[in-house]
Design a protein around this motif. Structure first.
Motif, short mmCIF file in Angstrom:
data_model
loop_
_atom_site.label_atom_id
_atom_site.label_comp_id
_atom_site.label_asym_id
_atom_site.label_seq_id
_atom_site.Cartn_x
_atom_site.Cartn_y
_atom_site.Cartn_z
N PRO A 7 27.82 -26.72 1.97
CA PRO A 7 27.56 -26.50 0.55
C PRO A 7 28.46 -25.44 -0.05
CG PRO A 7 25.54 -26.36 1.84
CD PRO A 7 26.68 -26.34 2.80
N CYS A 8 28.86 -25.66 -1.28
CA CYS A 8 29.60 -24.67 -2.04
C CYS A 8 28.61 -23.74 -2.74
CB CYS A 8 30.49 -25.37 -3.06
SG CYS A 8 31.35 -24.25 -4.18
N ARG A 9 28.95 -22.46 -2.80
CA ARG A 9 28.06 -21.48 -3.41
C ARG A 9 27.70 -21.86 -4.84
NH1 ARG A 9 25.14 -19.34 -5.91
NH2 ARG A 9 24.55 -17.17 -6.15
N HIS A 10 28.62 -22.49 -5.55
CA HIS A 10 28.39 -22.79 -6.95
C HIS A 10 27.70 -24.14 -7.14
CE1 HIS A 10 30.59 -19.27 -8.15
NE2 HIS A 10 31.62 -19.64 -7.41
N ARG A 11 27.36 -24.82 -6.04
CA ARG A 11 26.65 -26.08 -6.16
C ARG A 11 25.26 -26.00 -5.55
NH1 ARG A 11 28.01 -30.75 -6.20
NH2 ARG A 11 27.82 -31.29 -4.04
N MET A 12 24.82 -24.81 -5.21
CA MET A 12 23.48 -24.63 -4.65
C MET A 12 22.92 -23.32 -5.20
SD MET A 12 22.32 -24.36 -0.64
CE MET A 12 22.53 -26.10 -0.28
N CYS A 13 21.65 -23.33 -5.57
CA CYS A 13 21.08 -22.12 -6.13
C CYS A 13 21.11 -20.98 -5.10
CB CYS A 13 19.66 -22.37 -6.62
SG CYS A 13 18.50 -22.82 -5.35
N GLY A 14 21.06 -19.76 -5.60
CA GLY A 14 21.30 -18.59 -4.78
C GLY A 14 20.43 -18.49 -3.54
N LYS A 15 19.13 -18.74 -3.69
CA LYS A 15 18.22 -18.58 -2.55
C LYS A 15 18.47 -19.62 -1.46
CE LYS A 15 14.45 -16.26 -5.00
NZ LYS A 15 13.03 -16.32 -5.40
N LEU A 16 18.74 -20.85 -1.88
CA LEU A 16 19.00 -21.88 -0.87
C LEU A 16 20.33 -21.64 -0.17
CD1 LEU A 16 17.75 -25.23 -2.48
CD2 LEU A 16 16.64 -23.80 -0.77
N HIS A 17 21.33 -21.21 -0.91
CA HIS A 17 22.62 -20.93 -0.28
C HIS A 17 22.50 -19.77 0.70
CE1 HIS A 17 26.83 -19.60 0.16
NE2 HIS A 17 27.10 -20.89 0.02
N ALA A 18 21.72 -18.75 0.33
CA ALA A 18 21.51 -17.62 1.23
C ALA A 18 20.78 -18.07 2.50
CB ALA A 18 20.72 -16.52 0.53
N ALA A 19 19.84 -18.99 2.35
CA ALA A 19 19.12 -19.51 3.51
C ALA A 19 20.06 -20.29 4.42
CB ALA A 19 17.96 -20.40 3.06
N TRP A 20 20.93 -21.11 3.83
CA TRP A 20 21.91 -21.86 4.62
C TRP A 20 22.85 -20.91 5.34
CZ3 TRP A 20 27.29 -22.01 3.85
CH2 TRP A 20 27.97 -22.96 4.62
N LEU A 21 23.30 -19.87 4.63
CA LEU A 21 24.22 -18.91 5.24
C LEU A 21 23.54 -18.17 6.39
CD1 LEU A 21 27.12 -17.91 4.87
CD2 LEU A 21 26.21 -16.05 3.46
N GLY A 22 22.23 -17.91 6.26
CA GLY A 22 21.50 -17.26 7.35
C GLY A 22 21.51 -18.09 8.62
N HIS A 23 21.46 -19.42 8.48
CA HIS A 23 21.54 -20.29 9.65
C HIS A 23 22.96 -20.34 10.20
CE1 HIS A 23 17.54 -22.24 9.85
NE2 HIS A 23 17.49 -21.91 8.56
#
Length: 393
Positions: A7-23
């Motif tokens: 996912p691109c940071r600008h195509r996913m809301c902040g909380k979901l992108h942060a969750a993906w990055l945590g994984h």
């Protein structure tokens, strides 16, 4: 695993992108802590789907990670190396990376034509395979199913003939991903999800394999390397239909799962996979419209005689996240707008559309005359009402 879910940071809301990055960061750090820094080379974007699926079924264990350059030198909560999801993701990533590396060694690709470098790569692959087996055993996962898929891939590729089904070549990938996905149900203590997760994995593996083949189609034809689409005579339209059918099946399987939180899973396995399908076929169509030649020998069925490119088996190829072409499926590949070079215009539209989160649309886009909320990716796809990218009001 193929790296189609990125996912691109600008195509996913902040909380979901942060969750993906945590994984993602959790997988990288688990590889480091369990097997050393070199093991981090095995990190791939699709491998972390198993940890995402596990957390969707049961709470995950997190820890605070130190600042990292890839996170803009910020600390962040990431999946802990002791979490079974992170360890399963690490095991899968290591084994598949080992298989991919061994295939490159066998085929003497690139610099691996040098015997000394091939020897180093072979030893690295052996180490990763053993490490993946140990980590997998620690969470009750037998990585033998992955090795079996790798071993069968070459033989099945030889069986692909013109007029035959391209799905013959995708079966090992489907089987391997299904096994990894289904094991998350065991770790989560939700045995009722096992069948649905296996089905989900089969569909995802099929899509990933086909998209990889579409991406490499022209290059494989030029090199005379094996490509399942060319070897079976499957054109882009047929491949597109197969991906669409598999995506539909994937969505149905996902809907049947009992999950405690399905937001990130749905964002990755539904929306991002769908976007990857549209993006891949739009760019492939634009490439053909721009005159990219396909070697006549590519679809002859004899490509495997030239030495199969096992990159279509079970590769770890984190493709660069290319911007989604603006508009609806196939729009970017339709014709050359205003008589300009198709590739340049399409690429420019991709960049502008991505940088504005979809608010800017080219003249050939069906969304061009729609309202702000309908054009903005963040507004259309946000699952949790937490978008912090655009204020369309």
């Amino acid at each position: 695993m193929f790296g189609i879910v990125r996912p691109c940071r600008h195509r996913m809301c902040g909380k979901l992108h942060a969750a993906w990055l945590g994984h993602l960061c959790g997988l990288c750090l688990t590889l480091r802590d369990e097997h050393g820094h070199r093991a981090r080379l095995a990190t791939n974007y699709d491998g972390l789907l198993v940890s995402v699926l596990l957390e969707a079924q049961r709470p995950a264990e997190y820890r605070s990670a130190a600042p990292c350059a890839l996170r803009g030198f910020r600390s962040a909560p990431v999946l802990a190396p002791t979490d079974p999801g992170a360890r399963l993701a690490a095991a899968v990533s290591l084994v598949l990376a080992a298989g991919k590396t061994r295939d490159h060694v066998i085929d003497r690709d690139g610099a691996l034509r040098v015997p000394a470098l091939a020897g180093v790569a072979g030893r690295l692959a052996d180490g990763w395979a053993a490490a993946g087996a140990r980590t997998g055993a620690g969470v009750g996962f037998d990585t033998g199913v992955l090795w079996d898929a790798v071993a069968r891939q070459s033989a099945l590729e030889s069986a692909v003939v013109p007029g035959g089904s391209v799905l013959v070549a995708t079966e090992p990938t489907e089987t391997a991903v299904a096994a990894a996905f289904a094991h998350t149900a065991t770790l989560a203590g939700r045995p009722g999800n096992a069948v649905g997760l296996a089905e989900l994995g089969r569909y995802f593996g099929r899509i990933a394999h086909l998209l990889d083949a579409v991406t490499d189609r022209a290059d494989d034809a030029a090199r005379g390397a094996f490509n399942p689409l060319l070897a079976s005579g499957t054109d882009l339209a047929q491949a597109r239909r197969l991906c669409a059918d598999a995506h539909h099946g994937l969505r149905l399987a996902l809907a049947d799962l009992e999950l405690r939180d399905r937001r990130l899973v749905r964002a990755l396995l539904d929306r991002e996979v769908g976007d990857a399908i549209e993006r891949t076929f739009a760019l492939a169509g634009a490439s053909e419209a721009g005159g990219t030649p396909l070697a006549a020998s590519g679809g002859s069925g004899d490509a495997s005689r030239h030495g199969p490119d096992r990159g279509h088996g079970l590769p770890i190829v984190p493709h660069a996240h290319t911007a989604q072409p603006a508009g609806q499926p196939g729009e970017a590949a339709a014709t050359r707008p205003d008589g300009c070079g198709g590739a340049m215009v399409t690429g420019g539209a991709c960049v502008l559309t991505t940088c504005t989160c979809g608010l800017w649309q080219p003249r050939w886009s069906r969304r061009r005359r729609e309202g702000c909320g309908d054009r903005c990716w963040c507004t259309r796809h946000c699952d949790c009402n937490c978008c912090d990218c655009c204020d369309c009001s």
